[in-house]
Design a protein around this motif. Structure first.
Motif, PDB file in Angstrom:
ATOM      1  N   GLU A  92       0.539  -1.383  -0.060  1.00 22.35           N
ATOM      2  CA  GLU A  92      -0.361   0.241   0.275  1.00 22.35           C
ATOM      3  C   GLU A  92       0.827   1.374   0.186  1.00 22.35           C
ATOM      4  OE1 GLU A  92      -3.552   0.439  -0.936  1.00 22.35           O
ATOM      5  OE2 GLU A  92      -3.282  -2.000  -0.820  1.00 22.35           O
ATOM      6  N   ARG A  93       1.920   1.273   0.604  1.00 24.35           N
ATOM      7  CA  ARG A  93       2.852   2.472   0.670  1.00 24.35           C
ATOM      8  C   ARG A  93       3.754   2.293  -0.106  1.00 24.35           C
ATOM      9  NH1 ARG A  93       5.170   0.233   5.689  1.00 24.35           N
ATOM     10  NH2 ARG A  93       6.389  -0.504   4.677  1.00 24.35           N
ATOM     11  N   LYS A  94       4.261   1.738  -1.399  1.00 25.25           N
ATOM     12  CA  LYS A  94       4.418   2.146  -2.426  1.00 25.25           C
ATOM     13  C   LYS A  94       3.259   2.102  -3.658  1.00 25.25           C
ATOM     14  CE  LYS A  94       7.780   1.024  -2.613  1.00 25.25           C
ATOM     15  NZ  LYS A  94       9.324   1.874  -2.893  1.00 25.25           N
ATOM     16  N   ARG A  95       2.237   1.617  -3.914  1.00 23.15           N
ATOM     17  CA  ARG A  95       0.956   1.924  -4.327  1.00 23.15           C
ATOM     18  C   ARG A  95       0.853   3.802  -4.321  1.00 23.15           C
ATOM     19  NH1 ARG A  95      -3.172  -2.223  -4.062  1.00 23.15           N
ATOM     20  NH2 ARG A  95      -2.120  -3.748  -5.657  1.00 23.15           N
ATOM     21  N   ARG A  96       1.207   3.842  -3.109  1.00 25.38           N
ATOM     22  CA  ARG A  96       0.516   5.137  -2.986  1.00 25.38           C
ATOM     23  C   ARG A  96       2.204   6.195  -2.982  1.00 25.38           C
ATOM     24  NH1 ARG A  96      -1.547   4.028   2.412  1.00 25.38           N
ATOM     25  NH2 ARG A  96       0.612   4.378   3.359  1.00 25.38           N
ATOM     26  N   GLU A  97       2.630   5.758  -3.011  1.00 25.72           N
ATOM     27  CA  GLU A  97       4.466   6.685  -4.154  1.00 25.72           C
ATOM     28  C   GLU A  97       4.777   6.451  -5.677  1.00 25.72           C
ATOM     29  OE1 GLU A  97       8.003   4.662  -2.895  1.00 25.72           O
ATOM     30  OE2 GLU A  97       7.149   4.796  -0.266  1.00 25.72           O
ATOM     31  N   LEU A  98       3.528   5.375  -5.647  1.00 22.12           N
ATOM     32  CA  LEU A  98       4.052   5.045  -7.733  1.00 22.12           C
ATOM     33  C   LEU A  98       2.744   6.435  -8.003  1.00 22.12           C
ATOM     34  CD1 LEU A  98       4.281   3.626  -9.923  1.00 22.12           C
ATOM     35  CD2 LEU A  98       2.701   1.914  -9.294  1.00 22.12           C
ATOM     36  N   ILE A  99       1.383   6.395  -7.007  1.00 18.10           N
ATOM     37  CA  ILE A  99       0.275   7.127  -7.496  1.00 18.10           C
ATOM     38  C   ILE A  99       1.316   8.456  -7.667  1.00 18.10           C
ATOM     39  CG2 ILE A  99      -1.591   7.850  -7.852  1.00 18.10           C
ATOM     40  CD1 ILE A  99      -2.639   5.159  -6.705  1.00 18.10           C
ATOM     41  N   GLU A 100       2.025   9.064  -6.922  1.00 18.40           N
ATOM     42  CA  GLU A 100       2.077  10.411  -6.246  1.00 18.40           C
ATOM     43  C   GLU A 100       3.656  10.579  -7.353  1.00 18.40           C
ATOM     44  OE1 GLU A 100       4.841  13.007  -3.073  1.00 18.40           O
ATOM     45  OE2 GLU A 100       3.370  11.887  -2.430  1.00 18.40           O
ATOM     46  N   ALA A 101       4.199   9.545  -7.702  1.00 12.11           N
ATOM     47  CA  ALA A 101       5.191   9.475  -8.484  1.00 12.11           C
ATOM     48  C   ALA A 101       4.535  10.411 -10.549  1.00 12.11           C
ATOM     49  CB  ALA A 101       6.217   8.724  -8.679  1.00 12.11           C
ATOM     50  N   SER A 102       4.004   8.987 -10.054  1.00 11.11           N
ATOM     51  CA  SER A 102       3.679   9.218 -12.137  1.00 11.11           C
ATOM     52  C   SER A 102       2.476  10.507 -12.092  1.00 11.11           C
ATOM     53  CB  SER A 102       2.143   8.009 -12.159  1.00 11.11           C
ATOM     54  OG  SER A 102       1.142   8.115 -11.220  1.00 11.11           O
ATOM     55  N   SER A 103       1.808  11.430 -11.071  1.00 13.40           N
ATOM     56  CA  SER A 103       1.380  11.962 -10.685  1.00 13.40           C
ATOM     57  C   SER A 103       2.262  13.375 -10.858  1.00 13.40           C
ATOM     58  CB  SER A 103      -0.003  12.748  -9.369  1.00 13.40           C
ATOM     59  OG  SER A 103      -0.681  11.734 -10.055  1.00 13.40           O
ATOM     60  N   ARG A 104       3.209  13.978 -10.530  1.00 17.47           N
ATOM     61  CA  ARG A 104       4.549  13.889 -10.682  1.00 17.47           C
ATOM     62  C   ARG A 104       5.452  14.676 -12.057  1.00 17.47           C
ATOM     63  NH1 ARG A 104       7.080  15.067  -4.797  1.00 17.47           N
ATOM     64  NH2 ARG A 104       5.472  15.926  -4.759  1.00 17.47           N
TER      65      ARG A 104
END
Length: 57
Positions: free
Chosen positions: A12-24
Motif C-alpha cells: 500500500e505504501r509503494k502504491r501510494r508512492e507510485l501514484i504520487e510519482a506518476s502524477s508528478r
C-alpha cells in the motif's frame, strides 16, 4: 504483526508512492518505472507468502 500484514502495508505504501510519482513525473519517467518494479517485487513476495513458498526472517 505477521509477514502477510507487513507485506500488505508495504504494498500500500509503494502504491501510494507510485501514484504520487506518476502524477508528478509522468508514467514513463525513470522514477515511476523504478517504483512500479519495486511494487511488482512486493506483489510477487506477497503471492509467495500467501502460497506458503516464501519465508521472511
Amino acid at each position: 504483526m505477521d509477514k502477510r500484514a507487513r507485506t500488505l502495508e508495504a504494498i500500500e505504501r509503494k502504491r501510494r508512492e507510485l501514484i504520487e510519482a506518476s502524477s508528478r513525473y509522468g508514467l514513463s519517467s525513470k522514477e515511476v518505472v523504478k517504483k512500479s518494479q519495486e511494487l511488482d517485487l512486493l506483489l510477487n513476495r506477497y503471492q509467495c507468502i500467501k502460497e506458503g513458498h516464501f519465508k521472511l526472517s
